[in-house]
Write an enzyme that holds these catalytic residues in place. Sequence first.
Site, PDB file in Angstrom:
ATOM      1  N   CYS A 138       0.791  -1.229   0.000  1.00 22.57           N
ATOM      2  CA  CYS A 138       0.000   0.000   0.000  1.00 22.57           C
ATOM      3  C   CYS A 138       0.829   1.289   0.000  1.00 22.57           C
ATOM      4  O   CYS A 138       0.470   2.241  -0.704  1.00 22.57           O
ATOM      5  CB  CYS A 138      -1.007  -0.005   1.143  1.00 22.57           C
ATOM      6  SG  CYS A 138      -0.401  -0.597   2.721  1.00 22.57           S
ATOM      7  N   ARG A 152       7.380 -11.347   5.227  1.00 20.87           N
ATOM      8  CA  ARG A 152       6.993 -11.207   6.631  1.00 20.87           C
ATOM      9  C   ARG A 152       7.930 -12.036   7.492  1.00 20.87           C
ATOM     10  O   ARG A 152       8.130 -13.230   7.234  1.00 20.87           O
ATOM     11  CB  ARG A 152       5.553 -11.682   6.838  1.00 20.87           C
ATOM     12  CG  ARG A 152       4.522 -10.998   5.920  1.00 20.87           C
ATOM     13  CD  ARG A 152       4.089  -9.656   6.431  1.00 20.87           C
ATOM     14  NE  ARG A 152       3.264  -8.936   5.479  1.00 20.87           N
ATOM     15  CZ  ARG A 152       1.934  -9.065   5.355  1.00 20.87           C
ATOM     16  NH1 ARG A 152       1.295  -9.931   6.127  1.00 20.87           N
ATOM     17  NH2 ARG A 152       1.265  -8.358   4.482  1.00 20.87           N
ATOM     18  N   GLN A 159       0.926 -11.421  -3.067  1.00 11.42           N
ATOM     19  CA  GLN A 159      -0.435 -10.974  -2.773  1.00 11.42           C
ATOM     20  C   GLN A 159      -1.071 -10.377  -4.024  1.00 11.42           C
ATOM     21  O   GLN A 159      -0.420  -9.623  -4.753  1.00 11.42           O
ATOM     22  CB  GLN A 159      -0.432  -9.921  -1.665  1.00 11.42           C
ATOM     23  CG  GLN A 159      -0.089 -10.453  -0.293  1.00 11.42           C
ATOM     24  CD  GLN A 159      -0.238  -9.377   0.771  1.00 11.42           C
ATOM     25  OE1 GLN A 159       0.099  -8.227   0.548  1.00 11.42           O
ATOM     26  NE2 GLN A 159      -0.743  -9.759   1.930  1.00 11.42           N
ATOM     27  N   ASP A 193      -2.817  -7.822  -4.478  1.00 11.05           N
ATOM     28  CA  ASP A 193      -3.109  -6.668  -3.637  1.00 11.05           C
ATOM     29  C   ASP A 193      -3.709  -5.540  -4.476  1.00 11.05           C
ATOM     30  O   ASP A 193      -3.192  -5.222  -5.559  1.00 11.05           O
ATOM     31  CB  ASP A 193      -1.802  -6.186  -2.993  1.00 11.05           C
ATOM     32  CG  ASP A 193      -2.023  -5.587  -1.619  1.00 11.05           C
ATOM     33  OD1 ASP A 193      -3.180  -5.577  -1.161  1.00 11.05           O
ATOM     34  OD2 ASP A 193      -1.041  -5.132  -1.019  1.00 11.05           O
ATOM     35  N   HIS A 205      -5.832  -1.519  -4.301  1.00  9.18           N
ATOM     36  CA  HIS A 205      -6.234  -0.354  -3.506  1.00  9.18           C
ATOM     37  C   HIS A 205      -7.145   0.526  -4.341  1.00  9.18           C
ATOM     38  O   HIS A 205      -6.829   0.841  -5.494  1.00  9.18           O
ATOM     39  CB  HIS A 205      -5.009   0.424  -3.032  1.00  9.18           C
ATOM     40  CG  HIS A 205      -4.144  -0.397  -2.120  1.00  9.18           C
ATOM     41  ND1 HIS A 205      -3.083  -1.149  -2.598  1.00  9.18           N
ATOM     42  CD2 HIS A 205      -4.214  -0.631  -0.788  1.00  9.18           C
ATOM     43  CE1 HIS A 205      -2.528  -1.800  -1.581  1.00  9.18           C
ATOM     44  NE2 HIS A 205      -3.195  -1.503  -0.482  1.00  9.18           N
ATOM     45  N   LYS A 207     -11.921  -3.670   9.182  1.00  9.44           N
ATOM     46  CA  LYS A 207     -11.853  -4.505   7.983  1.00  9.44           C
ATOM     47  C   LYS A 207     -12.918  -5.590   8.032  1.00  9.44           C
ATOM     48  O   LYS A 207     -13.425  -5.950   9.096  1.00  9.44           O
ATOM     49  CB  LYS A 207     -10.481  -5.152   7.845  1.00  9.44           C
ATOM     50  CG  LYS A 207     -10.134  -6.159   8.935  1.00  9.44           C
ATOM     51  CD  LYS A 207      -8.749  -6.764   8.717  1.00  9.44           C
ATOM     52  CE  LYS A 207      -8.407  -7.746   9.856  1.00  9.44           C
ATOM     53  NZ  LYS A 207      -7.078  -8.345   9.673  1.00  9.44           N
ATOM     54  N   HIS A 260      -8.303  -1.004   0.967  1.00  8.22           N
ATOM     55  CA  HIS A 260      -7.403  -2.115   0.655  1.00  8.22           C
ATOM     56  C   HIS A 260      -8.248  -3.361   0.385  1.00  8.22           C
ATOM     57  O   HIS A 260      -9.235  -3.605   1.081  1.00  8.22           O
ATOM     58  CB  HIS A 260      -6.488  -2.444   1.832  1.00  8.22           C
ATOM     59  CG  HIS A 260      -5.730  -1.285   2.397  1.00  8.22           C
ATOM     60  ND1 HIS A 260      -4.351  -1.230   2.411  1.00  8.22           N
ATOM     61  CD2 HIS A 260      -6.150  -0.148   3.001  1.00  8.22           C
ATOM     62  CE1 HIS A 260      -3.961  -0.123   2.989  1.00  8.22           C
ATOM     63  NE2 HIS A 260      -5.033   0.557   3.364  1.00  8.22           N
TER      64      HIS A 260
END
Length: 666
Positions: A350, A379, A397, A399, A401, A487, A533
């Site tokens: 992000c 991670r 991911q 991912d 946005h 979330k 997100h």
Amino acid sequence: MSSQITVSVAGSERAVQQGTTGSDLFGGDRSVVAMRVDGRLQDLFREIPDGAVVEAVDLSQQDGLDILRHSAAHVLAQAVQQVNPDAKLGIGPPVKDGFYYDFDVETPFQPDDLKALEKAMQKIVNEGQTFSRRVVSDEEARAELAQEPYKLELIGLKGNAADAAEGAEAEVGAGELTIYDNIRRDGERAWGDLCRGPHVPSTKVLGNAFKIMRSAAAYWRGSEKNPQLQRIYGTAWASKDELKAYLDRIAEAEKRDHRKLGAELDLYSFPDELGSGMVVFHPKGGVIKREMEDYVRRRHLEEGFSYVSTPHISKEGLFHTSGHLPYYADTMFPPMEMENAEYRLKAMNCPMHNLIFRSRGRSYRELPLRFFEFGSVYRNEKSGVVHGLTRVRAMTQDDSHSYVTPEQAPAEIEHLLNFVVGLLKDFGLNDYYFELSTRDTEGDKKDKFIGSDEQWETATRVLEDTARKFGVDLVPDPGGAAFYGPKISVQAKDAIGRTWQMSTIQYDFNQPNRFGLEFQAADGSRQEPVMIHSAKFGSIERFIGVLVEHYAGAFPVWLSPVQVLGVPVADDFADYLNDVLKQLRDNGVRVELDDSDDRFPKKIRNASKSKAPFVLIAGAEDKDAGAVSFRYRDGSQRNGVPVGEAIEEIRAAIGSKAQITTAPQH
């Protein structure tokens, strides 16, 4: 002369004698193991105060099961110290589907030790020992537990259980310090432990519906800096039938273990040379990963997202700007120094997407503005939680946005939830619910959340109102939000009923402010967008691990690494069958020919183990007729199918995303 008091039970007021206990009220119902008194869990043997609201807690409730399992943990600890008086006690909380207890022992537990301990537990259970509660001062507890160093440490952390250890809240809390004694039928004390309680009325409640499962090493208080203890895991249920059902589920889960199937099906591996939590995909696993990437890339483009790409590392300051440091410092890899600056492997995408948004001026006409990438993130998970594909240190991911005006946020969240639900159904995950994670306003983690009360209330309300439109269960998760906003997590159930957290959608009102993101509104003013997100697979690696277990390695045709496996009855028919497979390959079908030296019966056994959805067999009759024979996953067979018809059946199955297990009806 005893006086009467008034209590409320099951919504109605009752007059009872002063000194009445929970056992007096509910003693006729053996399924009741504890009670709530004015909302607080208590033992049945405790007296009920005047004016109290009292509820029965039975084994059909999660609280009742947790109490049963916590009591089983205490029985286990008693058994361990009976067998090994030198064993030092750690903690013993209930956990999902069972319990554990940690011990400091000179020699790790062996399988034979666990069998002996289970027998010792059963003897304690059969004795019908009762639990008795004593309130003690810190000084009294220290004197009584002088030979238990880990208990002494917990006493020192009383009132701050968050700093103690996972599960330590079952032993110490902010209130009274208590010791629970196990009392034999003759009134003698058999054993005791520091504990907050409550417990079941008698060990007989455990019956024969418990089992010791395994042992493992565990660091005290979860820190590698502390001594390594031995943890014994067990399970306990309300009845023997429920225990058996659980053990059957465990056995089925072991058969479906994605680590085992990944090796058997040659999908992926975890080389020691790479390090813990790192996976390499083999060609067949690469097919699954590529199909998933192609699918989700296409779906994002269809849903109005633009593909972007960002680096794997960044200067550390970027993550200070986003707010992830120091909140997520423990799960980020340590910094690397380069050119007089510190860099970090990215743990999230992000912040970099925010830089793309900020790269030029934005107009309200561009919103919603949607960015998507396959972002590789890293991670620094603790070694104790790394598990196959479902908990890795290097992951990809899907991912995305969305940057929207506050007014557009509800529609965008609905749009994303529809996207997620459609994706899960395409991958055969049709049983799911939503979980709404909000901030903790009173607990020990309340300081991790940033933003105003009004921002949190608005964001939470938007997520909740939108989620309820879908008519699925919405389960609260207090304190589970990200530091920057609430979330929704989509929790999907697999084929054997286990729940997995899959997709997430997060409402972020903080990062746009921290990065100075703005757009020009219709009235010419500069305004701040809301950032949403979303990750549909979450981590592709984890999603693959879940799918392997959900399908037990037998993927739908469209996702199978090998869609058609050719098995000639004899070598004489290999060329003919290879020509059929070439026609399928020319139609985009993934095929493989077993041209090994194995005899035909062994080839068929190997084909079954490969879990290919279609096995095509060719012998003399098939070749003469220009046909093939089908063998399906359930072992059924259809012979003499013309090649053209066979190709159409396979193509139709691939296009339908259906799970083909048996011959079609004709």
